[in-house]
Scaffold this active site. Sequence first.
Site: not given
Ligand SMILES: *Cc1c(COP(=O)(O)O)cnc(C)c1O
Length: 351
Positions: A35, A130, A244, A292
């Site tokens: 992701k 979550r 800055y 930046m």
């Molecule tokens: C991001 C995520 C993972 C991978 O987690 P890592 O800690 O990066 O290995 C696996 N399962 C879910 C549901 C996630 O959100």
Amino acid sequence: MATGTLHIDLEAIAANWRALDALSAATCETGACVKADGYGLGLTQVAQRLRDAGCRAYFVASAAEGLELRRALGPEPRIHVFYGHMAGDTATLQRADLVPMLTSIEQLTRHLEALPRQPFGIQLDTGMNRLGLKMAEWAAVAEIALAADPVLVMSHLSDAEDPDCPRNAAQLARFHEMTDGIDVPRSLAATGGTLLGPDYHFDMTRPGIGLYGGRPHVRAEPVVALTLPVIACFDIAAGEGVGYNASWTAPAPTRIATVAGGYADGLLRALQPGMEVMAGPVPCPVVGRVSMDALTVDIGHLDADPEHVTVLDAHHGVDALADGAGTIGYEMLTALGARYLRKYRGLRPIG
Ligand SMILES: *Cc1c(COP(=O)(O)O)cnc(C)c1O
């Protein structure tokens, strides 16, 4: 060269995937979490290299990411979507042949009505609060859901990077309670869970950060290096402020290098004070605020002006950098901006 260069070692990513794969039994499949553009390192490049390493199961956050990944990987690999089946995603899920990991009864209903023949998985909440069905919800719909043949049932651990946290065992027990006896492949472990040991592996692990060289996979091969070109070097007198708000004032005459790279490139303002960059083997303190597009570095102790400095390398990883900003390697990686020139090692030839 106008921008920094982000070196990404795809061979190391493949080696890290194999190392995590080797931790689980042959009966447990090892997926890959790609992701957020492959944790900021390039979805297509990372996923194609993992496919060549033997990975057949991928996880992304959104259907849009899944579509992009499908284009990169072709029809074979299974692509799971953590956001599940959101309103408006139906066409994308179908077109790209994605497996939504359904997160609620509402999503389950939507999916079975809209795409009754499309494979799906189910997320269960074992305590993280979550995403996923809670115990009572699952009890209410498990029969209907299981009758529709889910391809995977999963949950996610909130504290897997800490083997001593009692929430791990509590979530594991809850996962057993919710899923024992069902005839569907199960997945609980991301990187941390994979390292917790075989009790946590079930039928599929889905590591992310460990592939990219981050904690808690401390034995991972380093994956990223970041070098930034120096734009200008100049002398300043004692008492002059830099950057800055003149947040740093030279205690003695020194020399400053201004470097191309700033918070828009993921070098967070919170890295200051305390950040260092490397000029060859020599550490140089970043002085003054990160702006930046630029960093200012004290190079008064160097024999010659450097042409570039290194922010990340094999010895200075994302976790060390993240510690300095009070954040985690995940955030550093995904913050690395799109402005860098990306150079890949182990990229597959085009075509
Ligand atoms: C991001 C995520 C993972 C991978 O987690 P890592 O800690 O990066 O290995 C696996 N399962 C879910 C549901 C996630 O959100």
